[in-house]
Design a protein around this motif. Structure first.
Motif, short mmCIF file in Angstrom:
data_model
loop_
_atom_site.label_atom_id
_atom_site.label_comp_id
_atom_site.label_asym_id
_atom_site.label_seq_id
_atom_site.Cartn_x
_atom_site.Cartn_y
_atom_site.Cartn_z
N PHE B 42 3.60 -6.74 -2.10
CA PHE B 42 3.24 -5.47 -2.74
C PHE B 42 2.86 -5.75 -4.19
O PHE B 42 3.47 -6.59 -4.84
CB PHE B 42 4.43 -4.51 -2.72
CG PHE B 42 4.73 -3.90 -1.38
CD1 PHE B 42 4.19 -2.68 -1.01
CD2 PHE B 42 5.57 -4.55 -0.48
CE1 PHE B 42 4.48 -2.10 0.22
CE2 PHE B 42 5.86 -3.99 0.76
CZ PHE B 42 5.32 -2.77 1.12
N THR B 324 2.60 10.10 -17.94
CA THR B 324 2.89 9.11 -16.91
C THR B 324 1.71 8.16 -16.80
O THR B 324 0.56 8.57 -16.98
CB THR B 324 3.17 9.80 -15.55
OG1 THR B 324 3.51 8.81 -14.57
CG2 THR B 324 1.98 10.60 -15.05
N MET B 327 0.36 4.11 -12.26
CA MET B 327 0.55 2.88 -11.48
C MET B 327 0.91 3.21 -10.04
O MET B 327 1.62 4.17 -9.76
CB MET B 327 1.66 2.04 -12.10
CG MET B 327 1.28 1.45 -13.44
SD MET B 327 2.54 0.30 -14.00
CE MET B 327 2.07 0.11 -15.72
N VAL B 328 0.42 2.39 -9.16
CA VAL B 328 0.72 2.52 -7.73
C VAL B 328 1.32 1.20 -7.23
O VAL B 328 1.22 0.17 -7.89
CB VAL B 328 -0.56 2.88 -6.93
CG1 VAL B 328 -1.03 4.28 -7.30
CG2 VAL B 328 -1.67 1.86 -7.19
N LEU B 331 0.72 -2.33 -0.66
CA LEU B 331 0.78 -3.52 0.20
C LEU B 331 -0.60 -4.17 0.14
O LEU B 331 -1.60 -3.55 0.53
CB LEU B 331 1.12 -3.11 1.63
CG LEU B 331 1.25 -4.26 2.64
CD1 LEU B 331 2.48 -5.12 2.33
CD2 LEU B 331 1.34 -3.73 4.07
N VAL B 347 -4.69 -6.99 3.07
CA VAL B 347 -4.86 -5.66 3.67
C VAL B 347 -5.17 -4.67 2.56
O VAL B 347 -4.77 -4.87 1.41
CB VAL B 347 -3.61 -5.18 4.44
CG1 VAL B 347 -3.35 -6.07 5.66
CG2 VAL B 347 -2.38 -5.14 3.54
N ALA B 348 -5.89 -3.60 2.93
CA ALA B 348 -6.21 -2.56 1.95
C ALA B 348 -6.62 -1.30 2.68
O ALA B 348 -7.24 -1.34 3.75
CB ALA B 348 -7.35 -3.00 1.04
N LYS B 349 -6.24 -0.16 2.10
CA LYS B 349 -6.69 1.13 2.58
C LYS B 349 -8.20 1.20 2.39
O LYS B 349 -8.74 0.72 1.40
CB LYS B 349 -6.03 2.22 1.75
CG LYS B 349 -6.44 3.63 2.09
CD LYS B 349 -5.71 4.61 1.16
CE LYS B 349 -6.02 6.06 1.50
NZ LYS B 349 -7.42 6.38 1.69
N LYS B 350 -8.87 1.83 3.36
CA LYS B 350 -10.31 2.02 3.22
C LYS B 350 -10.57 3.08 2.16
O LYS B 350 -9.84 4.05 2.05
CB LYS B 350 -10.87 2.49 4.56
CG LYS B 350 -12.37 2.35 4.66
CD LYS B 350 -12.86 2.79 6.03
CE LYS B 350 -14.30 3.23 5.99
NZ LYS B 350 -14.70 3.93 7.21
N LEU B 352 -11.62 6.19 0.21
CA LEU B 352 -11.91 7.60 0.52
C LEU B 352 -11.48 8.36 -0.72
O LEU B 352 -10.31 8.42 -1.05
CB LEU B 352 -11.12 8.05 1.74
CG LEU B 352 -11.36 9.46 2.27
CD1 LEU B 352 -12.75 9.60 2.86
CD2 LEU B 352 -10.31 9.81 3.33
N GLY B 353 -12.46 8.87 -1.43
CA GLY B 353 -12.11 9.67 -2.60
C GLY B 353 -11.51 8.86 -3.74
O GLY B 353 -10.63 9.33 -4.44
N LYS B 355 -9.57 6.22 -3.80
CA LYS B 355 -8.27 5.57 -3.68
C LYS B 355 -8.36 4.19 -3.02
O LYS B 355 -7.47 3.78 -2.32
CB LYS B 355 -7.32 6.47 -2.88
CG LYS B 355 -6.78 7.63 -3.68
CD LYS B 355 -5.56 8.24 -3.02
CE LYS B 355 -5.00 9.39 -3.86
NZ LYS B 355 -3.83 10.01 -3.24
#
Lengths: 455, 455
Positions: B42, B324, B327-328, B331, B347-350, B352-353, B355
């Motif tokens: 992470f 704030t 930060m995120v 994974l 790995v990575a989120k595809k 969209l908007g 992110k």
């Protein structure tokens, strides 16, 4: 109720160090000058609401009571103060015996407030009362800021439930208090386990993108989640392709799938598409949860979208642009002399650059019209007359202050559920313009009746 | 170092509940699916700095290490999770044995960061690493936001000392962390006794308006304060008339008076007048402290004013408009299969908007020009080559990541003083435009070398 509990998910021995250095040096100087025991009245109020806001929300009062009960100077704290020469030995001896023995009154938690509303009043000897300034303001300024944002969001959401999900965007213990304040403001649940543990707020949550990414395929991830959490779970459908994920979610869980969550993209558009797709797949009861960068405006813009639940994070815990209320703690009256029984005299800083205050111990009432809708906040000094109706001029006038601490003993504990109910009830009696999200004036004017206004 | 200390002024038994509900349900589902132990990486990073900001400041790392060491599920916590059916019995058994046994690395605390900088990296089995998400983000997002504001203020203040005075404007424990972060960002002292107790930050303070109002006359108040705190004290001179108070202050304390404080009005104007008056009265060494609604812009505007010390409250603890960091905790890589020794796959989120993320375990380095001024932040995936110089292209390239936790043991504790010194040293090597308060682009571009960029 555990008196050692200071609003944390764990017990702490004392709240006495949540205090500015100068409170202690003032105690020292007043002890030496013989003025430390002069009867004093401090009031907490705000000179203005955050720009454009229609009302404030009193939140944190219950935490204030915990903090006051728990405000003791333990030996390790006294040793620290001695080692760093914060105060002298006579003051350390006085602090060692300290506990608050005065009175505290104020607005009920969950009530609304306006500029000048005497939200809290602390009465006692100067030294015992001045010491509480910092921790009381910390709690009320933080919690009221979050509750006000929460209330606006809950007005925007109407009957749809709101989940507080902002723990990761604020300090880990501020997060617990923020969950509590959000609940007061109308939220239904939280993601924060510490808030569930400490305040019995319902907690919810199922999975993040990392869970999908962990598995070799989205199907593996959904299958793993449904196998373990049941088909009533919420599946996150925006890791790869939303339409494909929705199809897969219903295939894996069946049409009894609890909900799908959308955390990115154009929520209005995506929610409509997902609803249509779910309906087409026969999953008519599967709910849609949206959770991406929401605030009251985004929530309002989704009113016509087929959304069932909102999850709100950053903007909630940061007060939606106003992370702190601007409440102050001011000495408004004190004994005319050191004699026991000396009368109280009003005191106030002279105006310079907008920091003026109105001296004198204040009472407050709210006037309602014949239709039951609130018309004005009335704040006066001097005696309250024979009763609120007489003093404030009408049968529809209700006093706003209650006794919270009497001679050092907390007398007004109440369950958080009651606070939340009160907020929703009080809010429903405000003028309709309280629902407007656009910038505007406070929905109630603050009136100072004859003889009770600024001098 | 007390391992039970979670960054609070008091000991707490565990940080495990500063966690979102869904982290635990993910652990449950992964345990059942047999994927809980898959090796996972992470990373904590931000996609962008707050609008207009030139650099970010890493703060909170030391508190993260405390929180990780202290992340245990005690019997009362397990009982709560069981009673509320947050997770099932096999998961409760796993949680009861939990302690983090993986590795953590990242930027040194006090370093600066830019969009995409891998500020922290957590490696271990999926379940053990995902559990830390919420508390790590809470700490870094809060503390880094305050430190960034503090650093801008300290750039604006130049050599003049800054005092943190914001405890009353934020949650009582967020205030303690805010004092710590402010110190990292260049502040010199705090008003918050809990921060002094917990982090040995110097505390200061003398008196408030209430102290003057308590007494029958301003002369009585000043006399009481000087008698008790000595002539080196700071007298607050704006309760009534400033000129009269300054005259009185020097009369009471003599020309050796330590300082006067101005907390309202037009500070530029008033400071000039007060300085002239003090000099005329022979109090040439008496300092001027100003404390009214300051932020980095107000501080900069007072650069030419005869001010000696700034006290900053609200705007500091609320991150000067950005309470704030964004930060995120994502994974970015995990084992290709459940086999021990399976290679890591990115790995990575595809997208969209907005992110989207870059998959893969990252290294980071900073390139310096021949003049010693930083030129670029270099963030790559894949092997780091034979060394940072080779991989990132130049003798003036320095790696940015260090080992913080090895197999569950903290290996990189350091005194707060060292963190503060590092921040000031690192900042001094940034391009001069880092000093600009006006909105602009990050002062360093984030470069992704060949083969290491987004796929």
């Amino acid at each position: 109720m555990n008196s050692a509990d200071a609003g944390l998910p764990v017990r702490v021995p004392s709240t006495a160090l949540f205090t500015d250095h100068y409170e202690l040096t003032m105690v020292q100087a007043a002890l030496r000058a013989g003025t430390a025991e002069r009867r004093s009245v401090f009031e907490v109020f705000t000179r203005r609401l955050p720009a454009g806001r229609r009302f404030g929300v009193v939140a944190g009062t219950g935490r204030v009571l915990d903090a006051v009960e728990n405000f003791r100077f333990d030996p390790d704290v006294l040793a620290y103060l001695r080692e760093h020469r914060v105060v002298d030995e006579p003051t350390l001896a006085w602090l060692a015996d300290y506990r608050f023995r005065g009175d505290i009154g104020g607005y009920r938690e969950g009530d609304v407030y306006f500029p000048g509303s005497p939200v809290l009043r602390v009465e006692g000897g100067f030294a015992e009362a001045v010491l509480l300034e910092t921790v009381i303001l910390s709690i009320l300024n933080h919690d009221s800021a979050v509750a006000a944002a929460a209330s606006r969001m809950s007005l925007a959401a109407g009957d749809r439930p709101l989940v507080e999900m902002g723990a990761r965007r604020t300090h880990e213990l501020a997060a617990v208090a923020a969950s509590r304040a959000a609940y007061v403001g109308g939220f239904s649940a939280t993601s924060d386990l510490a808030a569930g543990f400490r305040y019995a707020i319902p907690t919810v949550g199922t999975s993040a993108h990392s869970f999908t990414l962990l598995h070799d395929t989205e199907r593996d991830a959904f299958t793993a989640q449904v196998d373990s959490l049941g088909r009533g779970t919420t599946l996150l459908v925006d890791t790869y392709d939303v339409a494909e994920a929705v199809r897969l979610a219903v295939e894996v869980a069946g049409p009894g799938l609890g909900a799908v969550r959308i955390d990115s993209g154009d929520l209005l558009l995506v929610a409509h598409r997902v609803r249509a797709q779910l309906d087409e797949l026969g999953a008519r009861d599967t709910k849609i949860v949206v959770t991406s960068d929401l605030d009251e405006y985004a929530i309002a813009s989704l009113a016509a979208a087929p959304v069932d639940t909102y999850g709100v994070g950053t903007r909630l815990v940061t007060g939606s642009g106003h992370p702190t209320a601007s409440m102050v703690y001011k000495l408004v009256a004190r004994a005319a002399s050191g004699d026991p029984g000396a009368p109280l005299v009003p005191v106030a800083k002279k105006s310079l650059g907008g920091k003026s205050s109105v001296g004198g111990r204040k009472w407050a009432a709210r006037r309602y019209g014949p239709d039951g809708v609130a018309e004005a906040e009335i704040v006066g000094t001097g005696p309250f007359g024979g009763g609120p109706a007489e003093a404030a001029g009408g049968a529809g006038t209700e006093p706003l202050q209650v006794e919270l601490v009497r001679a050092g003993e907390v007398v007004a504990r109440e369950p958080l559920e009651a606070v939340r109910d009160r907020h929703l009830a009080v809010r429903s009696r405000l003028p309709l313009s309280a629902m407007q999200l656009s910038d505007g004036e406070p929905v109630l004017p603050t009136e100072t009746p004859h003889g009770g206004g600024p001098e």
